[in-house]
Design a protein around this motif. Structure first.
Motif, PDB file in Angstrom:
ATOM      1  N   GLY A 220       0.816  -1.206   0.000  1.00 56.00           N
ATOM      2  CA  GLY A 220       0.000   0.000   0.000  1.00 56.00           C
ATOM      3  C   GLY A 220       0.848   1.254   0.000  1.00 56.00           C
ATOM      4  N   GLN A 221       1.935   1.234   0.794  1.00 54.59           N
ATOM      5  CA  GLN A 221       2.833   2.382   0.807  1.00 54.59           C
ATOM      6  C   GLN A 221       3.491   2.586  -0.570  1.00 54.59           C
ATOM      7  N   LYS A 222       3.796   1.467  -1.237  1.00 54.28           N
ATOM      8  CA  LYS A 222       4.379   1.564  -2.573  1.00 54.28           C
ATOM      9  C   LYS A 222       3.392   2.203  -3.542  1.00 54.28           C
ATOM     10  N   TYR A 223       2.120   1.771  -3.487  1.00 58.93           N
ATOM     11  CA  TYR A 223       1.095   2.366  -4.335  1.00 58.93           C
ATOM     12  C   TYR A 223       0.946   3.859  -4.053  1.00 58.93           C
ATOM     13  N   LEU A 224       0.973   4.209  -2.771  1.00 55.88           N
ATOM     14  CA  LEU A 224       0.821   5.613  -2.405  1.00 55.88           C
ATOM     15  C   LEU A 224       1.992   6.448  -2.920  1.00 55.88           C
ATOM     16  N   ASN A 225       3.184   5.873  -2.831  1.00 59.46           N
ATOM     17  CA  ASN A 225       4.348   6.592  -3.359  1.00 59.46           C
ATOM     18  C   ASN A 225       4.239   6.807  -4.868  1.00 59.46           C
ATOM     19  N   HIS A 226       3.783   5.753  -5.582  1.00 57.08           N
ATOM     20  CA  HIS A 226       3.601   5.876  -7.031  1.00 57.08           C
ATOM     21  C   HIS A 226       2.581   6.963  -7.347  1.00 57.08           C
ATOM     22  N   MET A 227       1.483   7.003  -6.603  1.00 56.36           N
ATOM     23  CA  MET A 227       0.447   7.994  -6.840  1.00 56.36           C
ATOM     24  C   MET A 227       1.009   9.399  -6.621  1.00 56.36           C
ATOM     25  N   THR A 228       1.796   9.582  -5.568  1.00 59.95           N
ATOM     26  CA  THR A 228       2.390  10.896  -5.278  1.00 59.95           C
ATOM     27  C   THR A 228       3.349  11.320  -6.385  1.00 59.95           C
ATOM     28  N   GLU A 229       4.151  10.364  -6.853  1.00 62.69           N
ATOM     29  CA  GLU A 229       5.095  10.681  -7.928  1.00 62.69           C
ATOM     30  C   GLU A 229       4.373  11.077  -9.211  1.00 62.69           C
ATOM     31  N   GLN A 230       3.295  10.359  -9.544  1.00 62.03           N
ATOM     32  CA  GLN A 230       2.571  10.660 -10.780  1.00 62.03           C
ATOM     33  C   GLN A 230       1.832  11.991 -10.690  1.00 62.03           C
ATOM     34  N   VAL A 231       1.348  12.327  -9.498  1.00 63.64           N
ATOM     35  CA  VAL A 231       0.716  13.636  -9.324  1.00 63.64           C
ATOM     36  C   VAL A 231       1.745  14.737  -9.547  1.00 63.64           C
ATOM     37  N   ALA A 232       2.933  14.570  -8.972  1.00 69.51           N
ATOM     38  CA  ALA A 232       4.000  15.566  -9.158  1.00 69.51           C
ATOM     39  C   ALA A 232       4.403  15.669 -10.623  1.00 69.51           C
ATOM     40  N   ARG A 233       4.459  14.508 -11.282  1.00 68.22           N
ATOM     41  CA  ARG A 233       4.805  14.515 -12.703  1.00 68.22           C
ATOM     42  C   ARG A 233       3.755  15.243 -13.524  1.00 68.22           C
ATOM     43  N   ALA A 234       2.465  14.980 -13.218  1.00 70.46           N
ATOM     44  CA  ALA A 234       1.394  15.645 -13.959  1.00 70.46           C
ATOM     45  C   ALA A 234       1.440  17.157 -13.749  1.00 70.46           C
ATOM     46  N   ARG A 235       1.710  17.586 -12.511  1.00 68.12           N
ATOM     47  CA  ARG A 235       1.788  19.021 -12.244  1.00 68.12           C
ATOM     48  C   ARG A 235       2.967  19.647 -12.993  1.00 68.12           C
ATOM     49  N   GLN A 236       4.068  18.922 -13.095  1.00 64.89           N
ATOM     50  CA  GLN A 236       5.204  19.439 -13.840  1.00 64.89           C
ATOM     51  C   GLN A 236       4.891  19.527 -15.332  1.00 64.89           C
ATOM     52  N   MET A 237       4.161  18.537 -15.855  1.00 66.74           N
ATOM     53  CA  MET A 237       3.775  18.567 -17.261  1.00 66.74           C
ATOM     54  C   MET A 237       2.887  19.768 -17.550  1.00 66.74           C
ATOM     55  N   VAL A 238       1.968  20.071 -16.631  1.00 69.53           N
ATOM     56  CA  VAL A 238       1.108  21.234 -16.809  1.00 69.53           C
ATOM     57  C   VAL A 238       1.942  22.510 -16.855  1.00 69.53           C
ATOM     58  N   ARG A 239       2.924  22.603 -15.943  1.00 68.13           N
ATOM     59  CA  ARG A 239       3.787  23.786 -15.946  1.00 68.13           C
ATOM     60  C   ARG A 239       4.608  23.864 -17.235  1.00 68.13           C
ATOM     61  N   ASP A 240       5.052  22.698 -17.741  1.00 68.77           N
ATOM     62  CA  ASP A 240       5.817  22.689 -18.993  1.00 68.77           C
ATOM     63  C   ASP A 240       4.974  23.165 -20.170  1.00 68.77           C
ATOM     64  N   VAL A 241       3.719  22.702 -20.229  1.00 66.06           N
ATOM     65  CA  VAL A 241       2.829  23.132 -21.306  1.00 66.06           C
ATOM     66  C   VAL A 241       2.591  24.630 -21.219  1.00 66.06           C
ATOM     67  N   LEU A 242       2.441  25.150 -20.012  1.00 67.08           N
ATOM     68  CA  LEU A 242       2.282  26.591 -19.846  1.00 67.08           C
ATOM     69  C   LEU A 242       3.527  27.333 -20.334  1.00 67.08           C
ATOM     70  N   ASP A 243       4.701  26.796 -20.016  1.00 64.11           N
ATOM     71  CA  ASP A 243       5.940  27.427 -20.475  1.00 64.11           C
ATOM     72  C   ASP A 243       6.002  27.445 -21.999  1.00 64.11           C
ATOM     73  N   TYR A 244       5.639  26.331 -22.618  1.00 65.67           N
ATOM     74  CA  TYR A 244       5.700  26.237 -24.080  1.00 65.67           C
ATOM     75  C   TYR A 244       4.725  27.205 -24.734  1.00 65.67           C
ATOM     76  N   SER A 245       3.504  27.265 -24.240  1.00 62.66           N
ATOM     77  CA  SER A 245       2.492  28.142 -24.847  1.00 62.66           C
ATOM     78  C   SER A 245       2.781  29.605 -24.591  1.00 62.66           C
ATOM     79  N   SER A 246       3.528  29.924 -23.546  1.00 63.04           N
ATOM     80  CA  SER A 246       3.792  31.325 -23.216  1.00 63.04           C
ATOM     81  C   SER A 246       4.934  31.912 -24.026  1.00 63.04           C
TER      82      SER A 246
END
Length: 408
Positions: A220-246
């Motif tokens: 369960g802790q492993k799953y939770l860690n994966h979920m946290t990492e993917q959330v951080a990755r998604a937030r970084q992707m959103v910031r990257d898309v904003l950088d590209y469009s700006s």
């Protein structure tokens, strides 16, 4: 002993016979009273029984039929006008078909008075050479005019087509500008809207870890860690898309000292303790400060992220200047980029390495950093590409990223 001057009358007959034109003298009634040898020769070559003396030339002209009638009538009209004293002279050009082909003649009529009687001189001069040259020039001019008209018509058609294509391009450009604006607005809004659910997911994952970490087993802790990492990755992707469009629309440019921006980028990045960095003499450029800051941060960040298992060596230098642009190259001794991937790496979301390969250094990125760099450089009228790797310091291999920017 000097020769005595002779009177002109002594040479009159000989001079008349020496002339090349066919000459006849007519009395006041139009009858031929004298001809020169050229007239006689021409008459005999045309099958005439005599030289025409005593024949009324006006009657011959007025009796002419067929295609030559108009020319003969004009000559007769000039003769009558000269004999009547209404005109000093007259000229008529006419064609004549002879045994050796078509010829052209000029009939000149002039008059004189002797013993109170008016006479007419009719001279037929062969102008075939000149006329053929004139006709040839006229034909060439007509051909040229025809070609000019054809070419003008083609140019008009091409201009009309260019104008039509130009209007289409203007419409397409306007539509493209509008589409890009809408796309940028959509990316901006969508990215901001995506931030909220990602923030909430991150908050709940932190709450789960804080409150139920002791309850969860290792899986369960492993799953939770994966979920946290993917959330951080998604937030970084959103910031990257904003950088590209700006990147689009930031037109503010000024004279920049590249060395200052290099120092700033080096200062804010985290470097391994054994890294060796060098920067040559860099020129001033005219560019957007925020975009140049992001360009260098992305390029240097990639060198840190994709370094090899050896001390990192990195250098930035100017290669050459041409046509108002400076070519710069950033070299490192990292893991390098294969020749088959040198175009691919500048596309969005193109990653060449798995994230697991960079566990100790963070993720391998979302594959948008070099896409942003390409867009920034092209917005400034430059270009960016991967060159052949060469030695940096004492190491070989690695990556050489070339890019051009406008000189100040």
């Amino acid at each position: 002993m000097s020769r005595m001057l002779a009177s002109p009358e002594r040479f009159a007959v000989a001079a008349l016979d020496a002339l090349l034109a066919n000459i006849a003298i007519l009395d006041s009634g139009g009858t031929i009273i004298a001809v020169n040898r050229a007239w006689e020769r021409f008459a005999y070559t045309q099958g005439a029984a005599d030289n025409g003396l005593g024949v009324n030339y006006l009657a011959i002209c007025e009796a002419t039929q067929g295609e030559d009638r108009a020319y003969a009538t004009d000559i007769a009209t000039d003769i009558r006008a000269v004999l009547a004293g209404r005109a000093e002279e007259g000229e008529t050009e006419y064609p004549c078909d002879l045994a050796d082909g078509p010829h052209y003649y000029l009939a000149r009529v002039s008059g004189f008075v002797q013993d109170d009687e008016r006479f007419a001189v009719v001279a037929h001069e062969d102008i075939t050479r000149r006329k053929r040259a004139e006709l040839q020039v006229h034909g060439l001019n007509q051909t040229l005019e025809l070609r000019v008209r054809e070419r003008s018509g083609q140019l008009e058609a091409q201009n009309a087509e260019l104008a039509r294509v130009g209007h289409i391009l203007e419409d397409n450009n306007a539509a493209l500008i509008e589409s890009n604006l809408q796309l940028a607005q959509f990316a901006h809004v969508a990215s901001h809207d995506l931030q909220e659910p990602l923030r909430i997911m991150g908050t709940y994952s932190d709450m789960l870890r804080h409150r139920y970490n002791d309850v969860l087993d290792s899986r369960g802790q492993k799953y939770l860690n994966h979920m946290t990492e993917q959330v951080a990755r998604a937030r970084q992707m959103v910031r990257d898309v904003l950088d590209y469009s700006s990147v689009k629309g930031q037109d503010r440019s000024e004279v920049l000292e590249l060395k200052t921006f290099w120092n700033e980028a080096v200062h804010f990045l985290t470097w391994p303790p054994d890294a060796r960095l060098s920067c040559g003499q860099l020129p001033d450029v005219r560019a957007n400060p925020a975009q140049i800051r992001q360009l260098l941060a992305n390029l240097l960040g990639n060198s840190v992220k994709f370094r090899a298992d050896r001390p990192l060596e990195l250098s930035l230098s100017e290669v050459r200047r041409a046509e108002g642009m400076t070519e710069l190259v950033l070299r490192d001794n990292g893991i390098g980029i294969g020749a088959e991937y040198r175009e691919q790496v500048f596309a969005m979301f193109q990653r060449l390495h798995s994230r697991a390969a960079f566990g100790a250094r963070g993720s391998g990125g979302n594959g948008i950093g070099l896409a942003v760099c390409k867009r920034i450089v092209e917005e400034h009228g430059g270009s960016i590409w991967i060159g052949e790797p060469s030695s940096v310091g004492g190491s070989s291999g690695g990556t050489a990223i070339h890019f051009t920017l406008p000189l100040a």
